[in-house]
Enzyme design. Structure first.
Site, mmCIF file in Angstrom:
data_model
loop_
_atom_site.group_PDB
_atom_site.id
_atom_site.type_symbol
_atom_site.label_atom_id
_atom_site.label_comp_id
_atom_site.label_asym_id
_atom_site.label_seq_id
_atom_site.Cartn_x
_atom_site.Cartn_y
_atom_site.Cartn_z
ATOM 1 C CB THR A 147 53.145 109.258 66.800
ATOM 2 O OG1 THR A 147 54.491 109.220 66.339
ATOM 3 C CG2 THR A 147 52.543 110.598 66.445
ATOM 4 C CE LYS B 171 44.530 103.957 57.831
ATOM 5 N NZ LYS B 171 45.360 105.055 57.300
ATOM 6 C CD GLU C 229 35.336 107.576 64.298
ATOM 7 O OE1 GLU C 229 34.151 107.449 64.607
ATOM 8 O OE2 GLU C 229 35.723 107.626 63.107
#
Lengths: 404, 404
Positions: free
Chosen positions: B13, B204, B128
């Site tokens: 994806t 994260k 990012e």
């Protein structure tokens, strides 16, 4: 190495915030710049009204004394109005100083020319503080523009008018009553026109329009309307429909025309600005690749605005990777005991020591304050979930909820 | 000038999103870089399973063929798992390529070492896309760190688990039912453990901890707990208290210890994460000078993640001021007619042409669809307020509200 020398224009709320921030966080700044960062001179209207702890700072009502300082690296504009700010910043740029401004009215009218001049003179021009106070809106938009076309921005850009609308709805006040409270709290000026008629928000919208679309909004398709016409009755009707009045600035491009509207609108629960209350500011950005991004935070105030200015200052000299601040031990913070909802079949009496019951809501649920350690000692058939965000306990003790 | 040559690792994806974004926005990229930006090679697991419109792209299952290309400027990592991503990026950096990664698990474990290597080899390292998909969290934190010490970050960093909790509450579903829908919609993998047990959010959080505090969270004080234990009954009890379950990652420093917890908590209405629903991600950042800033947006998905990667790509070569995109006429967008609440003493019959009544809520208020032009022709005793955000009209026509 000699200190970085700053000329500060204005010593009101924003100017004082900048001065204090630079003084208080000198260690941090020196770690980044590798040398001292010093406010060398401050421009004020009336020298006799001010005094400074640091006698080395030149306090003057004459800008020429500042611009003619033997050493001047950065000029920070914390005054209001188109002039004399524009003239001063032109002079500073021409001298080769980096400039940083929080002056939205001036920048809305003269930003493009200042950007051209700054580029020509190879100096930096920081304007993060012109829009959204401490929220890094300008930097975020620059970042998004790296990959995206921005299609539309909607924002609550004036904390005063948002505070008034919030107070009217939550406290059931008239516009005049809410305005008076805003003035008492220092959120609104004695002459509040700039805020409540949408001028301030419109200036900020112009700055965003220039940044995003490279030009100012069209006068023909733009609208600026204040909130003075909103009544408590209208707010009640809107509330009955699940809607809230918000004073929203909207900037969008259709074909080659940029339209900017600042006006009261109604927002539904699904809208990113619906929940922005009080003096908070927020922007919602629609970009073509990434979709919708929203940012919220303090839109004004001494230290949030100072933070934006100092961010610009450091941007002038920073390396590509941010320094991680390591100033040794951080101050110890006294944390309030966390609030928990405890679920499971238990009586209050069965709780171990160290639990302060706030309220029992049913035989299976009660709300307590307790340390993490105390919670870890709970019986395994009880489950404790920490509550984030202020939770106001119910007024009635043992308030019943529907059995589950 | 020769094209900027990119090696893309992975064609799932995220990889496909990057490839399509670079192809579709070639004009925009060329305007920024002053030359073509080209995906030269793509690493896939099974070459026979893929086909590309552009025959010039090398499609290979052998990374050595990519790293040995005569010209290779940037390597983009869009694969998952600690290996082989780490080894590949080390090789790329050693060769002098800039690297950009969306691989959070790899970066949580090896980010610090890669940053050291990249600095040593004088190349850029973009990450990012590892946290918060399209939301520019990393860049915003870097910006805030310029002036602020960050004290705490709380975030909803996994869209899948947030979607499940939202669906359970809004649709009254069991955990298993909500998970099944998430899988049908493509939000959850066949093996959903990574999302629902909090591993993804924890990776994260580690990336944020390294960025903000310069080190990983302490194992002793950190917690990772999934949402599989949350029941619909618990959600109902919480709702009766005005609270919502959220799966929150929290990173904070106390003295010299960094703690990271990922666990279900309850949020009250005043908390910045309370209103973050569905697959949205958000972070709330507490910083010492500016206060609280929150960001919200799409935390995953093909194009939001691609947007973050392309932002990193452009960051590699961008000037200090962003180019404003001026690609000539933008496509015309067909806008739906805006919705308005009209307040004032009027009957529906008195409305001019071009008004479509959605519902009449009282004798003084009704909801319509109408163009801006039609609204401008309204009688002066009627006031129309535009409604932003979706407004679902009441099912019953002429629903009465309390008289105002």
């Amino acid at each position: 190495m000699s200190a970085i020398s700053i000329g500060l224009l204005g010593f009101g709320t924003v100017g004082k915030g900048v001065y204090e921030t630079i003084s208080k966080h000198q260690g941090r700044l020196q770690a980044i710049f590798g040398r001292e960062v010093k406010v060398s001179a401050i421009l004020v209207k009336n020298v006799s009204k001010h005094s400074l702890p640091d006698g080395e700072v030149l306090l003057t009502d004459n800008f020429q004394e500042i611009i003619e300082l033997p050493k001047l690296d950065v000029v920070i504009d914390a005054i209001v109005g188109r002039e004399p700010g524009y003239t001063y910043l032109r002079q500073a740029i021409s001298r080769g100083c980096h400039v940083i401004t929080a002056n939205k009215e001036m920048f809305a009218f003269h930003g493009r020319e200042l950007a051209r001049l700054a580029k020509h003179n190879n100096v930096s021009l920081g304007f993060e503080a012109t829009v959204g106070g401490g929220i890094p809106i300008i930097q975020t938009i620059k970042q998004l523009l790296n990959a995206n076309k921005i299609e539309r921005i909607e924002g609550i850009l004036n904390g005063t008018s948002n505070f008034i609308l919030t107070s009217m709805r939550e406290e059931n006040l008239t516009f005049e009553e809410a305005l008076k409270i805003a003035q008492e709290k220092g959120y609104a000026e004695a002459d509040p026109k700039n805020d409540i008629e949408g001028y301030d928000a419109f200036y900020k919208a112009v700055v965003l329009s220039e940044l995003v679309f490279g030009k100012s909004p069209s006068q023909e398709t733009s609208v600026r309307e204040g909130i003075t016409g909103i009544t408590i009755e209208q707010i009640r009707v809107a509330a009955s429909l699940g809607l809230k009045f918000k004073h929203v600035a909207s900037i969008q491009k259709e074909q080659e025309t940029i339209s900017c509207t600042v006006k009261p609108v109604l927002t539904g629960e699904a809208h990113p600005l619906y929940r922005v209350e009080g003096v908070q500011n927020a922007v919602s950005i629609d970009a073509d690749i990434v979709g919708n991004i929203s940012l919220q935070g303090p839109g004004a105030g001494m230290f949030p605005t100072a933070s934006a200015i100092v961010e610009d200052l450091i941007h002038i000299g920073k390396a590509d990777f941010p320094a991680v601040f390591e100033e040794g031990k951080s101050e110890e913070t006294v944390l309030e005991q966390p609030v928990w909802v405890i679920l499971g079949d238990a009586d209050q009496a069965e709780l171990p020591e160290g639990f302060e019951t706030i309220s029992k809501v049913s035989k299976d649920a009660f709300i307590v304050k307790a340390s993490f350690e105390a919670v870890s000692l709970l019986a395994p058939d009880l489950k404790a979930y920490q509550v984030l965000g202020y939770y106001a306990p119910a007024a009635e003790e043992n308030k019943q909820v529907q059995p589950v």
